[in-house]
Design a protein around this motif. Structure first.
Motif, PDB file in Angstrom:
ATOM      1  N   GLU A  20       0.797  -1.212   0.000  1.00 24.61           N
ATOM      2  CA  GLU A  20       0.000   0.000   0.000  1.00 24.61           C
ATOM      3  C   GLU A  20       0.835   1.269   0.000  1.00 24.61           C
ATOM      4  O   GLU A  20       0.289   2.360  -0.017  1.00 24.61           O
ATOM      5  CB  GLU A  20      -0.923   0.000   1.236  1.00 24.61           C
ATOM      6  N   ILE A  21       2.158   1.144   0.049  1.00 25.05           N
ATOM      7  CA  ILE A  21       3.024   2.316   0.073  1.00 25.05           C
ATOM      8  C   ILE A  21       3.152   2.875  -1.346  1.00 25.05           C
ATOM      9  O   ILE A  21       3.538   2.152  -2.268  1.00 25.05           O
ATOM     10  CB  ILE A  21       4.413   1.958   0.626  1.00 25.05           C
ATOM     11  N   PRO A  22       2.858   4.157  -1.558  1.00 28.53           N
ATOM     12  CA  PRO A  22       2.988   4.731  -2.908  1.00 28.53           C
ATOM     13  C   PRO A  22       4.448   4.802  -3.335  1.00 28.53           C
ATOM     14  O   PRO A  22       5.356   4.897  -2.502  1.00 28.53           O
ATOM     15  CB  PRO A  22       2.372   6.129  -2.752  1.00 28.53           C
ATOM     16  N   PHE A  23       4.657   4.798  -4.642  1.00 30.31           N
ATOM     17  CA  PHE A  23       6.023   4.769  -5.175  1.00 30.31           C
ATOM     18  C   PHE A  23       6.813   6.018  -4.797  1.00 30.31           C
ATOM     19  O   PHE A  23       8.038   5.951  -4.619  1.00 30.31           O
ATOM     20  CB  PHE A  23       5.973   4.620  -6.703  1.00 30.31           C
ATOM     21  N   ARG A  24       6.135   7.147  -4.677  1.00 31.92           N
ATOM     22  CA  ARG A  24       6.854   8.376  -4.330  1.00 31.92           C
ATOM     23  C   ARG A  24       7.533   8.273  -2.969  1.00 31.92           C
ATOM     24  O   ARG A  24       8.511   8.986  -2.704  1.00 31.92           O
ATOM     25  CB  ARG A  24       5.900   9.570  -4.340  1.00 31.92           C
ATOM     26  N   MET A  25       7.048   7.376  -2.097  1.00 35.35           N
ATOM     27  CA  MET A  25       7.692   7.197  -0.799  1.00 35.35           C
ATOM     28  C   MET A  25       9.048   6.512  -0.938  1.00 35.35           C
ATOM     29  O   MET A  25       9.909   6.641  -0.066  1.00 35.35           O
ATOM     30  CB  MET A  25       6.790   6.363   0.114  1.00 35.35           C
ATOM     31  N   GLY A  69      16.536  14.526   1.629  1.00 36.41           N
ATOM     32  CA  GLY A  69      15.563  15.036   2.594  1.00 36.41           C
ATOM     33  C   GLY A  69      14.674  16.111   1.999  1.00 36.41           C
ATOM     34  O   GLY A  69      13.459  16.123   2.224  1.00 36.41           O
ATOM     35  N   ARG A  70      15.282  17.023   1.230  1.00 40.90           N
ATOM     36  CA  ARG A  70      14.492  18.086   0.593  1.00 40.90           C
ATOM     37  C   ARG A  70      13.509  17.499  -0.419  1.00 40.90           C
ATOM     38  O   ARG A  70      12.372  17.965  -0.538  1.00 40.90           O
ATOM     39  CB  ARG A  70      15.427  19.081  -0.086  1.00 40.90           C
ATOM     40  N   LEU A  71      13.951  16.478  -1.145  1.00 41.04           N
ATOM     41  CA  LEU A  71      13.062  15.831  -2.104  1.00 41.04           C
ATOM     42  C   LEU A  71      11.913  15.132  -1.389  1.00 41.04           C
ATOM     43  O   LEU A  71      10.770  15.156  -1.862  1.00 41.04           O
ATOM     44  CB  LEU A  71      13.852  14.833  -2.947  1.00 41.04           C
ATOM     45  N   ALA A  72      12.209  14.521  -0.247  1.00 42.91           N
ATOM     46  CA  ALA A  72      11.154  13.849   0.510  1.00 42.91           C
ATOM     47  C   ALA A  72      10.100  14.842   0.982  1.00 42.91           C
ATOM     48  O   ALA A  72       8.895  14.575   0.926  1.00 42.91           O
ATOM     49  CB  ALA A  72      11.761  13.106   1.704  1.00 42.91           C
ATOM     50  N   ARG A  73      10.558  16.014   1.430  1.00 42.68           N
ATOM     51  CA  ARG A  73       9.592  17.040   1.869  1.00 42.68           C
ATOM     52  C   ARG A  73       8.812  17.590   0.687  1.00 42.68           C
ATOM     53  O   ARG A  73       7.620  17.893   0.805  1.00 42.68           O
ATOM     54  CB  ARG A  73      10.324  18.153   2.610  1.00 42.68           C
ATOM     55  N   ALA A  74       9.473  17.744  -0.464  1.00 40.32           N
ATOM     56  CA  ALA A  74       8.777  18.266  -1.644  1.00 40.32           C
ATOM     57  C   ALA A  74       7.725  17.286  -2.146  1.00 40.32           C
ATOM     58  O   ALA A  74       6.646  17.687  -2.597  1.00 40.32           O
ATOM     59  CB  ALA A  74       9.780  18.582  -2.748  1.00 40.32           C
ATOM     60  N   LEU A  75       8.011  15.996  -2.065  1.00 36.06           N
ATOM     61  CA  LEU A  75       7.062  14.965  -2.516  1.00 36.06           C
ATOM     62  C   LEU A  75       6.080  14.549  -1.427  1.00 36.06           C
ATOM     63  O   LEU A  75       5.232  13.686  -1.671  1.00 36.06           O
ATOM     64  CB  LEU A  75       7.826  13.724  -2.997  1.00 36.06           C
TER      65      LEU A  75
END
Length: 277
Positions: A20-25, A69-75
């Motif tokens: 159930e985890i989306p790919f963006r994660m 980390g910045r990408l994780a916050r942006a997504l």
């Protein structure tokens, strides 16, 4: 026939199942893994005497580790798992990788002193990262102090500790005196990592950009990237030296800001300075 492996149950009895985890994660975690691979590959290349490529791999690892980390916050893909994994990757990419590459290239010629310097730098990087994690969870700090790091940040430390290596790539002849000087410089960078020196983080700079500064900033970044591609070692040397020059100005700015904030508190509560402890 029973299955050889039981189905995965999330720890703690909660959270989404793996399917159930989306790919963006996964994207930030994949970048973190790539950063670790680049850092470890840089170490291998250094011990194969391919030093220029090794330094490039270490810098790529530091870059990837800095954007995950910045990408994780942006997504909107932040997670506790990703935060823990990023912290573990930092000690490899900002501590062990640059220290071992420097040791293989320069510090090895100084005997045990070079290895001690590499170890001290790596340990100092780990202490710096641990302190950052603790301060990041401190809600009692004044909001304006969040604009400053306590000590030189780990990515900048990785950039600085490779400065003697950049100079050799620029044509400096590495003799015994230069190797021992590199040991002293490595210890100095380790001291900056664990120091209480306030270093401006520039975090608030990227939130709001004046409209008239938009094009100059794009032009400046483009020029820097072109210089980095065409003259990498000269550009990195100038960048590291400029950062060292920036540090005392940052400490001065912090002192002035602290005085202004204390003066503002006195104006809001003039009785406070006369209260007995």
């Amino acid at each position: 026939m029973p299955r050889p492996f039981s189905s995965f149950e999330p720890h703690g009895g909660g959270g989404p199942r793996i399917r159930e985890i989306p790919f963006r994660m996964l994207i930030p975690n994949l970048i973190t893994v790539l950063a670790i691979c680049a850092g470890l590959s840089g170490i291998r290349l250094a011990f194969e005497d391919r030093f220029e490529t090794a330094v490039v791999m270490v810098l790529i690892a530091a870059f990837l580790d800095g954007i995950d980390g910045r990408l994780a916050r942006a997504l909107k893909a932040t997670s506790r798992f990703g935060a823990q994994m990023d912290s573990l990757a930092d000690i490899v990419n900002f501590g062990a990788a640059p220290a071992l590459v420097t040791y293989a290239f320069l510090l090895d010629g100084t005997g045990p002193f070079g290895w001690m310097a590499a170890l001290i730098f790596t340990i100092a990087c780990g202490l710096r990262l641990a302190r950052f994690n603790v301060l990041d969870e401190d809600d009692d700090r004044p909001a304006w102090q969040a604009e400053y790091f306590v000590g030189v940040p780990a990515p900048a430390g990785a950039l600085l500790v490779l400065l003697p290596t950049y100079l050799v790539f620029n044509g400096v002849v590495p003799g015994p005196a230069y190797a021992y000087g590199s040991v002293v410089f490595t210890l100095l960078v380790a001291l900056l990592l664990v120091s209480r020196l306030p270093v401006w983080s520039a975090k608030t700079m990227g939130k709001r950009i004046p409209r008239d500064a938009f094009l100059p900033i794009i032009l400046g970044v483009m020029i820097y990237v072109l210089l980095l591609v065409n003259y990498p070692w000269v550009t990195l040397t100038v960048s590291a030296l400029a950062y060292l020059v920036f540090l005392p100005f940052s400490a001065r700015a912090y002192t002035l800001r602290s005085r202004r904030e204390q003066a503002a508190e006195v104006q809001l509560d003039p009785i406070k300075p006369y209260e007995t402890p």
